[in-house]
Enzyme design. Structure first.
Site, PDB file in Angstrom:
ATOM      1  N   ASP A 103       0.857  -1.172   0.000  1.00  0.00           N
ATOM      2  CA  ASP A 103       0.000   0.000   0.000  1.00  0.00           C
ATOM      3  C   ASP A 103       0.899   1.229   0.000  1.00  0.00           C
ATOM      4  O   ASP A 103       1.977   1.222   0.583  1.00  0.00           O
ATOM      5  CB  ASP A 103      -0.893  -0.025   1.246  1.00  0.00           C
ATOM      6  CG  ASP A 103      -2.064   0.926   1.133  1.00  0.00           C
ATOM      7  OD1 ASP A 103      -2.080   1.735   0.197  1.00  0.00           O
ATOM      8  OD2 ASP A 103      -2.968   0.856   1.990  1.00  0.00           O
TER       9      ASP A 103
ATOM     10  N   ASP B 222      -7.887  -6.906   0.020  1.00  0.00           N
ATOM     11  CA  ASP B 222      -7.100  -6.967   1.255  1.00  0.00           C
ATOM     12  C   ASP B 222      -7.925  -6.386   2.382  1.00  0.00           C
ATOM     13  O   ASP B 222      -8.780  -5.520   2.154  1.00  0.00           O
ATOM     14  CB  ASP B 222      -5.780  -6.205   1.122  1.00  0.00           C
ATOM     15  CG  ASP B 222      -5.981  -4.691   1.175  1.00  0.00           C
ATOM     16  OD1 ASP B 222      -6.015  -4.136   2.291  1.00  0.00           O
ATOM     17  OD2 ASP B 222      -6.119  -4.063   0.099  1.00  0.00           O
TER      18      ASP B 222
ATOM     19  N   CYS C  76     -14.860 -27.696  10.615  1.00  0.00           N
ATOM     20  CA  CYS C  76     -13.801 -26.919   9.965  1.00  0.00           C
ATOM     21  C   CYS C  76     -12.510 -27.728   9.934  1.00  0.00           C
ATOM     22  O   CYS C  76     -12.053 -28.208  10.977  1.00  0.00           O
ATOM     23  CB  CYS C  76     -13.583 -25.602  10.703  1.00  0.00           C
ATOM     24  SG  CYS C  76     -12.243 -24.601  10.007  1.00  0.00           S
TER      25      CYS C  76
ATOM     26  N   CYS D 197      -9.477 -26.633   9.399  1.00  0.00           N
ATOM     27  CA  CYS D 197      -8.284 -25.794   9.515  1.00  0.00           C
ATOM     28  C   CYS D 197      -7.359 -26.296  10.621  1.00  0.00           C
ATOM     29  O   CYS D 197      -7.773 -27.068  11.490  1.00  0.00           O
ATOM     30  CB  CYS D 197      -8.686 -24.337   9.775  1.00  0.00           C
ATOM     31  SG  CYS D 197      -9.054 -23.951  11.501  1.00  0.00           S
TER      32      CYS D 197
ATOM     33  N   CYS E 107      -8.872 -25.808  14.163  1.00  0.00           N
ATOM     34  CA  CYS E 107     -10.053 -26.582  14.555  1.00  0.00           C
ATOM     35  C   CYS E 107      -9.770 -28.081  14.609  1.00  0.00           C
ATOM     36  O   CYS E 107     -10.396 -28.812  15.376  1.00  0.00           O
ATOM     37  CB  CYS E 107     -11.209 -26.313  13.596  1.00  0.00           C
ATOM     38  SG  CYS E 107     -11.892 -24.647  13.744  1.00  0.00           S
TER      39      CYS E 107
ATOM     40  N   HIS F 288      -7.443 -19.744  12.123  1.00  0.00           N
ATOM     41  CA  HIS F 288      -8.779 -20.174  11.699  1.00  0.00           C
ATOM     42  C   HIS F 288      -9.414 -19.145  10.759  1.00  0.00           C
ATOM     43  O   HIS F 288      -9.945 -19.505   9.698  1.00  0.00           O
ATOM     44  CB  HIS F 288      -9.687 -20.388  12.906  1.00  0.00           C
ATOM     45  CG  HIS F 288     -11.140 -20.475  12.542  1.00  0.00           C
ATOM     46  ND1 HIS F 288     -11.714 -21.630  12.046  1.00  0.00           N
ATOM     47  CD2 HIS F 288     -12.128 -19.535  12.560  1.00  0.00           C
ATOM     48  CE1 HIS F 288     -12.993 -21.402  11.785  1.00  0.00           C
ATOM     49  NE2 HIS F 288     -13.264 -20.135  12.078  1.00  0.00           N
TER      50      HIS F 288
END
Length: 402
Positions: A90, A287, A329, A331, A334, A361
């Site tokens: 940015d 983003d 989930c 991930c 999890c 997560h």
């Protein structure tokens, strides 16, 4: 640099590949923030393992510390933070102007603000050359203009650099917004001139569309940015309105003015429903601080539109809950089966592990969402997948949405 693979019938949505100096980005994609050369609470290999193709570094913060000169001695931001995939930076415009806009009435009226706020960070003056501001680190007076931003981003050697722009607040009137947008276009030309002469090989420069919530100003700004053929892509920035409906009306005005062949980045947007709508409108990359920020405050992203796709595990109601963070989930947070009671305890004990677990997560959730939306576009089932998300389906449930 950018190739479109599939276009979704009945919408602007498309999938594609953004080819950059440090690799390829599968689009549409969510880009996590590595604002200060790190995705907060994570080690670089953890962010990579979650499946992200690109991260975003912030010119303003890295300019203040550790300084672009130091990062340049390491060969750039990739080597400094040990991330070998693409990086977008940015320009610093949003962060500079967020220190003063909204708190200094004189600036909104078009006069340079001369004040010292309660915080050390504050705008001291906006002129044609750039912005003078007070550093939030030590109160020192600093300056950033188009050439400064380009020089810093050249030192960072990001794959994508953004031009320096003025990010006007929502409550700025039309007269100020028009003057600000015109100044942003003049700064755009100065950024292009500096980058064309000094920019590092392989770094792409994106223009930024401004214009506030005024349709004619937005469309005119988009046309101005499009006219600069030097630019490798186009970002949509500035205030987008007070409501989601207004926000995406502004985005659609902009999209209607943009060419098909250049990638489009929507700055600062990352809520679950906003990502879905942005994809439908043809945004290629997004983003946002949301997934990392709410993770640090004890919240997990969940498929619950009535509660804004999040649950606050710091609340007392979870003190004795044996529910997982999110049932089903897959991930890394999890999968071990941590209970909400355990995460609640860690948060109350101020253990940083809780912030890490929730951040992992949340980032996984958004990365998986974008991957499933890409598949849905390629397979001609985006409308069903989008409807399923809005109805409360988790990303890993979208493969069956037809």
């Amino acid at each position: 640099m950018f190739s479109i693979r599939t276009r979704a019938p009945g919408s602007y949505a498309r999938t594609g590949t953004l080819k950059l100096a440090h690799g390829e980005v599968r689009t549409p994609a969510f880009v996590p923030l590595a604002t200060k050369a790190v995705v907060k609470t994570l080690e670089v290999r953890e962010a990579e393992a979650l499946g992200f193709d690109m991260v975003l570094g912030n010119t303003f913060h890295l300019f203040l510390t550790p300084g672009h000169e130091l990062i340049r001695t390491f060969g750039g931001l990739h080597e400094f933070q040990r991330w070998d995939k693409p990086i977008i930076t940015d320009s610093g415009g949003f962060q500079v102007f967020s220190m003063g806009h909204g708190t200094v009435a004189d600036e909104i009226k078009g006069r340079a603000a001369q004040f010292v706020g309660e915080r050390s960070g504050a705008i001291l003056g906006i002129e044609e050359e750039g912005v003078t501001f007070r550093s939030y680190l030590d109160g020192s007076t600093r300056f950033m203009g188009p050439e400064t931003s380009m020089e810093v981003q050249a030192s960072l050697r990001s794959d994508i650099a953004l031009v320096f722009d003025e990010c006007t607040p929502f409550h700025a009137d039309r007269e100020y917004t028009a003057r600000s947008t015109e100044r942003t276009h003049r700064w755009l030309d100065r950024c292009i001139a500096w980058h064309a002469e000094h920019g590092p090989e392989g770094q792409n420069l994106y223009g930024i569309v401004q214009g506030g919530v005024e349709e004619d100003l937005r469309r005119a700004s988009a046309q101005e940015v499009v006219a600069r053929e030097y630019l490798g892509g186009i970002a949509i920035g500035g205030t987008l309105g007070e409501t989601k409906d207004q926000m995406f009306t502004v985005v659609e005005w902009t999209i209607e003015e943009l060419p098909e062949g250049k990638p489009r980045h929507l700055l600062g947007i990352g809520e679950v429903d906003d990502l879905v709508r942005g994809v439908e409108l043809g945004i290629d990359t997004f983003d946002c601080a949301m997934p990392t920020r709410i993770g640090r405050h004890g919240m997990a992203v969940v498929p619950d539109p009535e509660k804004r796709w999040r649950v606050d595990l710091a609340k007392a109601r979870w003190k004795e809950s044996d529910e997982p963070i999110l049932d089903g989930c897959p991930c890394p947070s999890c999968e071990p089966g941590y209970s909400r009671a355990y995460i609640h305890y860690l948060l109350k004990a101020k253990e940083q592990t809780a912030q890490r677990v929730l951040t992992i997560h949340n980032l996984y959730y958004l990365q998986r969402l974008m991957a499933e939306l890409r598949d849905a576009i390629d397979e001609g089932r985006l409308p069903a997948a989008a409807a399923a998300v809005r109805a409360g389906a988790a990303p890993w449930e979208l493969a069956g949405a037809r």
